[in-house]
Design a protein around this motif. Structure first.
Motif, mmCIF file in Angstrom:
data_model
loop_
_atom_site.group_PDB
_atom_site.id
_atom_site.type_symbol
_atom_site.label_atom_id
_atom_site.label_comp_id
_atom_site.label_asym_id
_atom_site.label_seq_id
_atom_site.Cartn_x
_atom_site.Cartn_y
_atom_site.Cartn_z
ATOM 1 N N ASP A 163 0.832 -1.201 0.000
ATOM 2 C CA ASP A 163 0.000 0.000 0.000
ATOM 3 C C ASP A 163 0.865 1.249 0.000
ATOM 4 O OD1 ASP A 163 -2.322 -1.434 0.018
ATOM 5 O OD2 ASP A 163 -2.540 -1.436 2.187
ATOM 6 N N ARG A 166 2.052 1.931 -3.496
ATOM 7 C CA ARG A 166 0.970 2.506 -4.304
ATOM 8 C C ARG A 166 0.791 3.976 -3.962
ATOM 9 N NH1 ARG A 166 -1.778 -2.344 -4.114
ATOM 10 N NH2 ARG A 166 -2.702 -1.852 -2.099
ATOM 11 N N MET A 181 -7.716 10.772 -1.928
ATOM 12 C CA MET A 181 -7.813 9.353 -1.568
ATOM 13 C C MET A 181 -7.394 9.138 -0.108
ATOM 14 S SD MET A 181 -8.799 8.220 -4.419
ATOM 15 C CE MET A 181 -9.324 9.707 -5.232
ATOM 16 N N LEU B 93 -0.643 3.769 -12.388
ATOM 17 C CA LEU B 93 -1.203 2.670 -11.605
ATOM 18 C C LEU B 93 -2.197 1.884 -12.450
ATOM 19 C CD1 LEU B 93 0.056 4.377 -9.313
ATOM 20 C CD2 LEU B 93 -1.946 3.879 -7.938
ATOM 21 N N GLU B 97 -5.112 -1.094 -9.057
ATOM 22 C CA GLU B 97 -4.354 -0.286 -8.103
ATOM 23 C C GLU B 97 -5.018 1.066 -7.880
ATOM 24 O OE1 GLU B 97 0.261 -1.480 -8.138
ATOM 25 O OE2 GLU B 97 -0.446 -0.436 -9.903
ATOM 26 N N LEU B 100 -7.489 0.431 -5.467
ATOM 27 C CA LEU B 100 -6.952 0.052 -4.158
ATOM 28 C C LEU B 100 -6.295 1.219 -3.429
ATOM 29 C CD1 LEU B 100 -5.370 -3.431 -4.925
ATOM 30 C CD2 LEU B 100 -7.340 -2.954 -3.483
ATOM 31 N N VAL B 101 -5.956 2.270 -4.164
ATOM 32 C CA VAL B 101 -5.273 3.388 -3.513
ATOM 33 C C VAL B 101 -6.132 3.895 -2.358
ATOM 34 C CG1 VAL B 101 -4.739 5.840 -3.777
ATOM 35 C CG2 VAL B 101 -3.829 4.206 -5.398
ATOM 36 N N GLY B 102 -5.534 4.036 -1.243
ATOM 37 C CA GLY B 102 -6.276 4.563 -0.104
ATOM 38 C C GLY B 102 -7.055 3.524 0.672
ATOM 39 N N CYS B 103 -7.080 2.282 0.186
ATOM 40 C CA CYS B 103 -7.718 1.247 1.002
ATOM 41 C C CYS B 103 -6.858 -0.002 0.960
ATOM 42 C CB CYS B 103 -9.133 0.954 0.524
ATOM 43 S SG CYS B 103 -9.226 -0.036 -0.954
ATOM 44 N N TYR B 104 -6.906 -0.753 2.019
ATOM 45 C CA TYR B 104 -6.057 -1.935 2.102
ATOM 46 C C TYR B 104 -6.650 -3.084 1.308
ATOM 47 C CZ TYR B 104 -3.548 0.455 5.725
ATOM 48 O OH TYR B 104 -2.794 1.359 6.395
ATOM 49 N N GLY B 105 -5.797 -3.903 0.708
ATOM 50 C CA GLY B 105 -6.326 -5.019 -0.061
ATOM 51 C C GLY B 105 -5.229 -5.780 -0.770
ATOM 52 N N ARG B 106 -5.653 -6.513 -1.756
ATOM 53 C CA ARG B 106 -4.693 -7.320 -2.502
ATOM 54 C C ARG B 106 -3.882 -6.430 -3.423
ATOM 55 N NH1 ARG B 106 -7.664 -10.008 -6.111
ATOM 56 N NH2 ARG B 106 -9.269 -8.439 -5.795
ATOM 57 N N SER B 107 -2.818 -7.028 -4.007
ATOM 58 C CA SER B 107 -2.060 -6.280 -4.997
ATOM 59 C C SER B 107 -1.834 -7.173 -6.210
ATOM 60 C CB SER B 107 -0.730 -5.819 -4.418
ATOM 61 O OG SER B 107 0.047 -6.929 -4.065
ATOM 62 N N ARG B 129 -13.318 4.315 -7.664
ATOM 63 C CA ARG B 129 -12.209 4.657 -6.772
ATOM 64 C C ARG B 129 -12.711 5.470 -5.574
ATOM 65 N NH1 ARG B 129 -7.565 8.522 -9.060
ATOM 66 N NH2 ARG B 129 -9.380 9.890 -9.082
#
Lengths: 287, 218
Positions: A163, A166, A181, B93, B97, B100-107, B129
């Motif tokens: 994270d 990113r 964000m 990105l 991605e 996913l920016v700003g939140c936790y999760g898979r990559s 998003r």
């Protein structure tokens, strides 16, 4: 002259330059900040490792493992308190402030450690070597190169699989939208500089154990770091390693032809790459 | 207490004043449309609410709390997400991605933004998003800009679902038709001031024209 040997030594030297460059490229890539004090920060970290090793009687590798917390904290604070205020549309303030910082660090080190050149003692490792067929490889240069690869693998993992990575790339793309964000750019920048100081400490370990260093040699390391970053382009950390290797191989080939040509050959190679590929070998897709 | 409220909201770009005391109210579960001509201050209003423009703390209230002085990262943590004008996706990105920016999760990489030539899909990624932060309020700034009418209709067709998911919505549009169709209430801005407000059914075409262009039609 043994060409194979010359090239192998050059590649290994490139590992050291890649270590110099990785931290610089990391910071520039994320926040477009050219840190003119980068070389001096490497020398500062080398003195810190030397101090820890001699005061506590530790091996330089243990000392280098103890140094990062202080260097990371220093980098985080430096970015958060000072350098973040210089970032903006105008590219001049960060240049002026880091140029000033470079002078402050050099003179601070002169006050504290005198102008004597020092070396971090590494015992038997300093002269140890391994034989690969016709080529004899110094253990320290080999460790340097393997560390550079380790650093680049680690940075790639952070950048493309976490994270935090990113958030680094999103902030680099568009700081305002990253803010929407929930990404706090000032903290992301401080974290990036802290991470760069970690790499700086590793670079300092090898700078200090391979050769003598003194408080005023930072700017020359900065030039090699710059050249490696620019040859490599900003698209990938592996490009920085390639940049370091091109620089290192040019220098050893130059030196093999005539010892006076070592430094010059590196700069000429840099200029030639700049002529042929102005954006470097691995440019960023979006700029 | 309203979910979101602006009271006498003023906003400046340097010395240039763009908003002159805008009063706006968003109730829980409501969809608001903010309409107005180019330069009326619609985007400035949105950028003020989401924290891209700093204001006096008390001029913007979220559940009664003054939030006008907070920066964007703090606003989104409260649950106010913005779909910025022009989408502003992160080009380096991947789609996943970006979400996913700003939140936790898979990559990992599945598709890249390069593969989306379709503006409709890009806009959906931008809205997606914003929804990833699980917002209480979704701010949409000119989401129909540059899109074909049929595509705009598809995007607005998703609004009831977004509302059912627990988000109140503020849309800023120059396209009055879509905005009126989707909104519970409408605010019309002109030169940084609210010139008209009401439910879409209560507003006559002439009244909107007058508020929009500042001249009475005959």
């Amino acid at each position: 002259m043994n060409w194979l040997d010359t090239i192998v030594q050059g590649v290994l030297l490139g590992g050291l330059y890649a270590l110099f460059a990785a931290g610089l490229g990391l910071v520039f890539g994320i926040m477009r900040l050219v840190n003119l004090a980068h070389g001096d920060l490497i020398v500062l970290a080398a003195f810190l490792v030397l101090l820890l090793a001699s005061a506590l009687g530790l091996s330089p590798f243990v000392a280098a493992a103890l140094a990062p917390p202080a260097m990371v904290a220093f980098g985080w604070g430096l970015q958060f308190v000072v350098l973040n205020r210089t970032l903006g549309k105008d590219i001049l303030p960060p240049l002026l402030v880091t140029f000033g910082l470079s002078i402050v660090i050099q003179n601070g080190l002169l006050e504290g450690f005198s102008a004597d050149s020092r070396r971090i003692p590494a015992g038997a490792l300093e002269t140890a070597s391994l034989q690969f067929g016709p080529v004899s490889v110094g253990t320290m240069p080999l460790l340097t190169f393997l560390s550079a690869i380790g650093v680049i693998v680690a940075l790639n993992l952070i950048f493309y699989h976490t994270d935090l990575g990113r958030a680094f790339r999103a902030t680099s793309d568009d700081r305002a939208t990253a803010g929407l964000m929930g990404i706090r750019a000032d903290r992301i920048f401080a974290t990036a500089t802290g991470l760069a100081m970690m790499v700086v400490t590793i670079a300092a370990l090898y700078l200090g154990t391979r050769a003598n260093f003194d408080p005023t040699m930072g700017p020359a390391r900065l030039i090699y770091a710059f050249e490696a970053v620019i040859i490599g382009g900003l698209g990938s950390f592996w490009g920085t390693l390639a940049g370091g290797i091109i620089l290192g191989v040019s220098q050893t080939i130059g030196a093999a032809i005539n010892p006076e040509w070592q430094i010059l050959a590196g700069h000429v190679a840099f200029l030639l790459v700049l002529l042929a590929r102005p954006r470097g070998l691995f440019p960023r897709a979006v700029d | 207490m309203s979910l979101l409220e602006t009271q006498g909201l003023t906003a400046f770009y340097g010395d240039f004043q763009a908003l002159f005391g805008v009063d706006l109210r968003l109730e829980e579960g409501e969809t608001l449309a903010v309409i107005g001509a180019n330069g009326a201050g619609k985007s400035t209003l949105m950028r003020s609410i989401c924290g891209l423009i700093a204001n006096s703390a008390d001029q913007i209230r979220f559940e009664g709390r003054g939030i006008g002085a907070l920066a964007a990262p703090d606003i989104v943590r409260l649950g106010i997400a913005m779909v910025p004008e022009g989408r502003k996706l992160f080009p380096s990105l991947s789609v996943e991605e970006n979400l996913l920016v700003g939140c936790y999760g898979r990559s990992g990489r599945v598709w890249t933004l390069d593969t989306i030539y379709d503006l409709f899909q890009q806009q959906m990624v931008a809205i997606g998003r914003a929804l990833m932060s699980n917002p209480r309020i979704l701010l949409c700034d000119e989401i129909s800009l540059g899109l074909a009418p049929v595509v705009i209709r598809d995007i607005y067709a998703a609004f009831p679902k977004i509302r059912a998911g627990g988000a109140s919505i503020v849309v800023v549009e120059q396209d009055i038709g879509q905005a009126l169709a989707v909104a519970d209430r409408v605010y019309c801005l002109m030169e940084g001031r609210v010139t008209l407000t009401g439910t879409p059914s209560s507003l006559t075409r002439d009244a909107i024209h007058a508020a929009y262009f500042g001249a009475h039609t005959t």
